[in-house]
Each structure stands twice: as structure tokens, then as C-alpha cells.
Design a protein around this motif. Structure first.
Motif, short mmCIF file in Angstrom:
data_model
loop_
_atom_site.label_atom_id
_atom_site.label_comp_id
_atom_site.label_asym_id
_atom_site.label_seq_id
_atom_site.Cartn_x
_atom_site.Cartn_y
_atom_site.Cartn_z
N ARG A 36 0.90 -1.20 -0.02
CA ARG A 36 0.19 0.15 0.00
C ARG A 36 0.84 1.18 0.05
N ARG A 37 0.22 2.14 -0.79
CA ARG A 37 0.91 3.58 -0.87
C ARG A 37 0.54 4.39 0.34
N ASN A 38 1.41 5.12 0.71
CA ASN A 38 1.00 6.02 1.72
C ASN A 38 0.57 7.30 1.11
N PRO A 39 -0.72 7.91 1.32
CA PRO A 39 -1.15 8.82 0.96
C PRO A 39 -0.08 10.17 1.14
N PRO A 40 -0.04 11.30 0.07
CA PRO A 40 0.96 12.10 0.31
C PRO A 40 0.16 12.96 1.51
N PRO A 41 1.44 13.52 2.32
CA PRO A 41 1.11 14.55 3.20
C PRO A 41 0.16 15.56 2.99
N PRO A 42 -0.63 15.93 3.92
CA PRO A 42 -1.51 17.15 3.45
C PRO A 42 -0.57 18.44 3.37
N THR A 43 -0.94 19.30 2.39
CA THR A 43 -0.38 20.42 1.91
C THR A 43 -0.88 21.49 2.82
N LYS A 44 0.00 22.32 3.35
CA LYS A 44 -0.41 23.57 3.92
C LYS A 44 -0.32 24.74 3.14
#
Length: 109
Positions: free
Chosen positions: A3-11
Motif C-alpha cells: 500500500r502506498r502512503n497517501p501524500p502528506p496534506p499540504t499546508k
């Protein structure tokens, strides 16, 4: 399948970060514009120099041609005078030949 980790949320960038980013872009544009202006000035100076060189070379060649034209004109005038003189001489010789028996120079046939 891993499973791929979802990209971190951008601020959202802060106002200061946006201003800094725009300043960087603006400085890059200014640098590029300075290079374009410098290149343009260099090309203009080279073109002016080339034109000056060509003008000097062509002026020299034109002067030589003008001298040749003057000499040719003088030669043509002399040739025209010589032709007139030769025509008169030929006319005299024809007259002498036509009247040779009268002049007693050559026997008539």
C-alpha cells in the motif's frame, strides 16, 4: 501489493512565503531581462562596427572604380579622336588611290 502512503496534506503558504516566492521569480525575471538587454546592446554594437567596416571598404572600392571610370572616359575620348583622324587618313588614301593615275604614282589598269 504494498500500500502506498497517501501524500502528506499540504499546508497553505503564508503571506510571507508567497511574497518571498514572488520576489525570487521577480529577481529571476530581472536577471533574464538584464541578460537580454546586454545581448541586445552587444549585437547592436557589433552591427554598427560591421557597418562601419563595410562602409570604409566600399568607399575605398568606389574610389578605385571612380578612378577607373575617369580613365576609361579619357581613353574613349582619345579613341574617338583617333578614329576621326584615321577616317580622315583613310579617306585621303582612298582619294589618292582613286586618282592615282592623275597623280602619276601608280599606273592605272
Amino acid at each position: 501489493m504494498p500500500r502506498r502512503n497517501p501524500p502528506p496534506p499540504t499546508k497553505e503558504p503564508t503571506r510571507d512565503e508567497l511574497v518571498r516566492a514572488q520576489s525570487v521569480v521577480l529577481e529571476d525575471i530581472r536577471s533574464q531581462l538584464a541578460l537580454v538587454l546586454e545581448g541586445s546592446a552587444t549585437a547592436r554594437n557589433e552591427t554598427r562596427s560591421d557597418i562601419r567596416d563595410l562602409k570604409a571598404e566600399l568607399s575605398e572600392r568606389i574610389s578605385l572604380l571612380e578612378g577607373a571610370v575617369r580613365q576609361n572616359s579619357a581613353d574613349i575620348k582619345q579613341n574617338s579622336a583617333d578614329i576621326i583622324d584615321l577616317r580622315q587618313q583613310v579617306a585621303g588614301l582612298r582619294d589618292d588611290f582613286d586618282h592615282r593615275h592623275e597623280l602619276g604614282r601608280l599606273p592605272a589598269h
